[in-house]
Design a protein around this motif. Structure first.
Motif, PDB file in Angstrom:
ATOM      1  N   GLU A   1       0.948  -1.228   0.101  1.00  0.00           N
ATOM      2  CA  GLU A   1      -0.056   0.209  -0.011  1.00  0.00           C
ATOM      3  C   GLU A   1       0.898   1.271   0.022  1.00  0.00           C
ATOM      4  O   GLU A   1       0.525   2.153  -0.629  1.00  0.00           O
ATOM      5  CB  GLU A   1      -1.022  -0.001   1.034  1.00  0.00           C
ATOM      6  CG  GLU A   1      -1.981  -1.118   1.020  1.00  0.00           C
ATOM      7  CD  GLU A   1      -2.836  -1.159   2.397  1.00  0.00           C
ATOM      8  OE1 GLU A   1      -2.473  -0.462   3.377  1.00  0.00           O
ATOM      9  OE2 GLU A   1      -3.944  -1.899   2.322  1.00  0.00           O
TER      10      GLU A   1
ATOM     11  N   ASN B   1       0.815   4.240  -2.803  1.00  0.00           N
ATOM     12  CA  ASN B   1       0.461   5.613  -2.291  1.00  0.00           C
ATOM     13  C   ASN B   1       1.612   6.683  -2.709  1.00  0.00           C
ATOM     14  O   ASN B   1       1.472   7.579  -3.106  1.00  0.00           O
ATOM     15  CB  ASN B   1       0.043   5.734  -0.949  1.00  0.00           C
ATOM     16  CG  ASN B   1      -1.337   4.954  -0.655  1.00  0.00           C
ATOM     17  OD1 ASN B   1      -2.170   4.547  -1.697  1.00  0.00           O
ATOM     18  ND2 ASN B   1      -1.333   4.457   0.523  1.00  0.00           N
TER      19      ASN B   1
ATOM     20  N   SER C   1      -7.432  -4.948   5.942  1.00  0.00           N
ATOM     21  CA  SER C   1      -6.846  -4.637   4.862  1.00  0.00           C
ATOM     22  C   SER C   1      -6.567  -5.376   3.855  1.00  0.00           C
ATOM     23  O   SER C   1      -6.402  -5.215   2.639  1.00  0.00           O
ATOM     24  CB  SER C   1      -5.184  -4.317   5.326  1.00  0.00           C
ATOM     25  OG  SER C   1      -4.539  -5.397   5.894  1.00  0.00           O
TER      26      SER C   1
ATOM     27  N   SER D   1     -11.213  -6.627  -0.145  1.00  0.00           N
ATOM     28  CA  SER D   1     -10.900  -5.972  -1.303  1.00  0.00           C
ATOM     29  C   SER D   1     -12.224  -4.714  -1.209  1.00  0.00           C
ATOM     30  O   SER D   1     -13.224  -4.843  -0.638  1.00  0.00           O
ATOM     31  CB  SER D   1     -11.398  -6.624  -2.638  1.00  0.00           C
ATOM     32  OG  SER D   1     -10.329  -7.579  -2.761  1.00  0.00           O
ATOM     33  N   PRO D   2     -12.006  -3.737  -1.725  1.00  0.00           N
ATOM     34  CA  PRO D   2     -12.864  -2.552  -1.923  1.00  0.00           C
ATOM     35  C   PRO D   2     -14.178  -3.167  -2.403  1.00  0.00           C
ATOM     36  O   PRO D   2     -14.187  -3.845  -3.278  1.00  0.00           O
ATOM     37  CB  PRO D   2     -12.167  -1.478  -2.535  1.00  0.00           C
ATOM     38  CG  PRO D   2     -10.777  -1.683  -2.568  1.00  0.00           C
ATOM     39  CD  PRO D   2     -10.557  -3.140  -2.649  1.00  0.00           C
ATOM     40  N   SER D   3     -15.488  -2.408  -1.901  1.00  0.00           N
ATOM     41  CA  SER D   3     -16.613  -2.811  -2.180  1.00  0.00           C
ATOM     42  C   SER D   3     -17.073  -4.285  -2.177  1.00  0.00           C
ATOM     43  O   SER D   3     -18.040  -4.689  -2.667  1.00  0.00           O
ATOM     44  CB  SER D   3     -16.905  -2.507  -3.822  1.00  0.00           C
ATOM     45  OG  SER D   3     -16.680  -1.337  -3.921  1.00  0.00           O
TER      46      SER D   3
ATOM     47  N   MET E   1     -15.576   3.659   7.229  1.00  0.00           N
ATOM     48  CA  MET E   1     -15.013   2.669   6.675  1.00  0.00           C
ATOM     49  C   MET E   1     -15.840   1.881   5.924  1.00  0.00           C
ATOM     50  O   MET E   1     -15.525   0.957   4.866  1.00  0.00           O
ATOM     51  CB  MET E   1     -14.111   2.027   7.787  1.00  0.00           C
ATOM     52  CG  MET E   1     -12.916   2.736   8.306  1.00  0.00           C
ATOM     53  SD  MET E   1     -12.333   1.891   9.711  1.00  0.00           S
ATOM     54  CE  MET E   1     -11.409   0.607   9.006  1.00  0.00           C
TER      55      MET E   1
ATOM     56  N   LYS F   1     -17.215  -2.640   2.363  1.00  0.00           N
ATOM     57  CA  LYS F   1     -16.134  -1.901   2.832  1.00  0.00           C
ATOM     58  C   LYS F   1     -15.913  -0.735   1.731  1.00  0.00           C
ATOM     59  O   LYS F   1     -16.171  -0.931   0.547  1.00  0.00           O
ATOM     60  CB  LYS F   1     -14.993  -2.846   2.861  1.00  0.00           C
ATOM     61  CG  LYS F   1     -13.551  -2.187   2.791  1.00  0.00           C
ATOM     62  CD  LYS F   1     -12.317  -2.975   2.696  1.00  0.00           C
ATOM     63  CE  LYS F   1     -11.223  -2.242   2.756  1.00  0.00           C
ATOM     64  NZ  LYS F   1      -9.891  -3.159   2.658  1.00  0.00           N
TER      65      LYS F   1
ATOM     66  N   ILE G   1     -13.204   2.707   0.502  1.00  0.00           N
ATOM     67  CA  ILE G   1     -11.909   3.320   0.667  1.00  0.00           C
ATOM     68  C   ILE G   1     -11.826   4.603   1.242  1.00  0.00           C
ATOM     69  O   ILE G   1     -12.578   5.429   0.687  1.00  0.00           O
ATOM     70  CB  ILE G   1     -11.084   3.246  -0.693  1.00  0.00           C
ATOM     71  CG1 ILE G   1     -10.952   1.918  -1.115  1.00  0.00           C
ATOM     72  CG2 ILE G   1      -9.687   3.770  -0.834  1.00  0.00           C
ATOM     73  CD1 ILE G   1     -10.429   1.705  -2.705  1.00  0.00           C
TER      74      ILE G   1
ATOM     75  N   GLU H   1      -8.219   9.616   6.710  1.00  0.00           N
ATOM     76  CA  GLU H   1      -7.775   8.439   7.607  1.00  0.00           C
ATOM     77  C   GLU H   1      -7.050   9.089   8.891  1.00  0.00           C
ATOM     78  O   GLU H   1      -7.229   8.838  10.131  1.00  0.00           O
ATOM     79  CB  GLU H   1      -7.124   7.394   6.941  1.00  0.00           C
ATOM     80  CG  GLU H   1      -7.060   6.130   7.835  1.00  0.00           C
ATOM     81  CD  GLU H   1      -6.860   4.997   7.192  1.00  0.00           C
ATOM     82  OE1 GLU H   1      -6.547   3.981   7.815  1.00  0.00           O
ATOM     83  OE2 GLU H   1      -6.335   4.985   5.884  1.00  0.00           O
TER      84      GLU H   1
END
Length: 494
Positions: free
Chosen positions: A329, A333, A397, A400-402, A427, A466, A468, A474
């Motif tokens: 990550e 980023n 973590s 996965s997103p969505s 979140m 979930k 992002i 954050e």
């Protein structure tokens, strides 16, 4: 002259009407002829298609379709269910089972269809029909009689003419349990005076004593959950079958899904997910070391291809995976902070580094499971007696997103705390905290009512999707939470 003009006009109009009527008849005839031609051509086509279809069927005239009936095989786990007990047993040759404190042979079940009824005769199971005893009254025309009738029945010792010696003689002659029950009914002076409901209870009681029977049921996640909930609910964290179904639905378990599971329900949730995915999907079972509890999973008799989709990972390796995930990550980023591309974290196990090939293959399998978790999962399920909050946020973590997550707990307090934190941090969306509740009913003629002994509640479910959070937002929320916690500590100290 005027009369002649009128006559000529009438003749012309009559001729026009005659011509139009003839034209209409011709047009109708022509349209009918056209329709007939179209219909005849369609019929001809359908006839040719029928002939072609019939000729294709003639090829398979000698082909015989055999009906495949699912039967019980050796080494299968079966659920033996009776009115007063239910037990899971693995079938083997010459195997016995304690039934009412007496050992009986159960290898006679092998080769018989599932859901068959077996009666216990001479220390072994013999397949029988559905109705072992024919009741001497018509239950369909049952009328609720007055309750005072039953109270007038004499309870003296001379009600039953057939004594113990007579019962022993019947047993020596080889009479079946049904014959003994029929003899008891015939020799009872008060049986004819009983109400229809009392007769049914009397036969049920005698049938349990003289004609015990069991049903062989094919284990499924529903049957296993139902059996455990009745006899040993603490082993599955008091999760009921309807709560299990809602858990699977909320987790969006479907074909080709990758699911991470943390559970302490003897493998019930794991088996339910594997049963739904069949051979299409991947499951990462994160368990408390040293070994996972797979009792309920073994009861399902799942094929090897389905069991191969389950990959076990001890909870001790989660911090390592979390640090590797954080490195990924950070690179995504802030790629400028790295001089070169992020090196691949997919390790290849070498056999020379281990004692033998078996140990090397085990280490490679463990590494593949870690990579599966690092690549992200589509669903996260937590159903454990341990603290669900620490488990959820440590595994967050890897989701996965969505993607959807579900947390089951027997108590509402830990789920309420998780709900509050997720809402404050933003979140997750579509958060739901549900109490699973149901009521069982006895459905009988003129005796339909809720069951006398039941537990309505079956734990709580927290589900959501979930989302992002931007890194800056954050960090700001973490600072706010830190300031709030410090302010609370100062108030407590004051």
């Amino acid at each position: 002259m005027l009369c002649f003009g009128i006559k000529l006009a009438s003749i012309r109009s009559h001729s026009v009407q005659k011509f139009t009527s003839k034209f209409e008849k011709y047009s109708k005839f022509s349209s009918k002829r056209l329709d007939f031609e179209v219909i005849s051509t369609v019929k001809a086509k359908t006839m040719t298609e029928k002939l072609e279809y019939q000729s294709s069927l003639d090829k398979f005239k000698d082909f015989k379709v055999e009906k495949r009936i699912s039967v019980v095989n050796e080494n299968d786990f079966v659920l033996l269910e009776s009115e007063d007990f239910s037990k899971f047993v693995q079938l083997k040759k010459n195997s016995t089972f304690p039934f009412h404190k007496k050992p009986i042979k159960i290898d006679g079940i092998i080769g018989n269809p599932w859901n068959s009824m077996f009666s216990v005769t001479e220390g072994k199971l013999v397949r029988c029909g559905e109705a072992n005893v024919i009741t001497p009254f018509n239950n369909t025309n049952t009328k609720h009689e007055e309750q005072n009738v039953e109270s007038t029945i004499s309870s003296a010792s001379g009600v039953q003419k057939l004594d113990q010696d007579g019962l022993e003689e019947l047993k020596k002659k080889g009479s079946t349990g049904g014959d003994i029950i029929q003899a008891l009914m015939e020799n009872s002076t008060s049986f004819s005076d009983k109400t229809e409901f009392s007769k049914e209870k009397y036969i049920k009681k005698k049938k349990k004593k003289y004609l015990p029977s069991v049903r062989v049921i094919k284990p499924s996640s529903f049957n296993i959950c139902k059996s455990y909930y009745v006899h040993k609910p603490e082993k599955i964290s008091h999760i009921r079958s309807d709560a299990l179904a809602l858990l699977l639905n909320s987790a969006n378990i479907q074909i080709n899904s990758k699911v991470a599971i943390v559970e302490t329900c003897v493998g019930l949730v794991l088996g339910a997910v594997a049963e739904r995915l069949a051979e299409n999907g991947k499951i990462v079972n994160i368990h408390v070391p040293p070994t996972p509890g797979l009792t309920a999973l073994n009861y399902l008799n799942l094929p090897k291809a389905t069991l191969d989709t389950i990959h076990h990972l001890p909870l001790d390796f989660v911090p390592e995976c979390k640090s590797r995930m954080k490195l990924r990550e950070d690179f995504l980023n802030n790629p400028k902070n790295y001089m070169e591309k992020l090196p691949s974290d997919r390790f290849q196990i070498e056999v020379s580094d281990y004692v033998n090939e078996k140990a090397a293959s085990k280490a490679q399998k463990l590494e593949d499971t870690k990579q599966m978790l690092l690549d992200g999962v589509d669903s996260l399920i937590i159903a454990t007696k341990h603290d669900p909050e620490s488990l959820l946020f440590n595994l967050w973590s890897f989701l996965s997103p969505s993607s959807q997550f579900v947390v089951y707990s027997q108590f509402i307090q830990p789920l309420a705390e998780i709900y509050d934190k997720l809402m404050k941090r933003g979140m997750a969306v579509q958060l739901d905290l549900i109490e699973v509740w149901s009521r069982d009913y006895q459905v009988l003629p003129q005796r339909t009512h809720p069951t006398m002994k039941m537990t309505a509640a079956s734990g709580y479910l927290l589900s959501g999707i979930k989302v992002i959070i931007p890194p800056k937002a954050e960090k700001e929320k973490e600072k706010e939470e830190g300031e709030e916690s410090e302010a609370k500590k100062q108030k407590i100290e004051e």
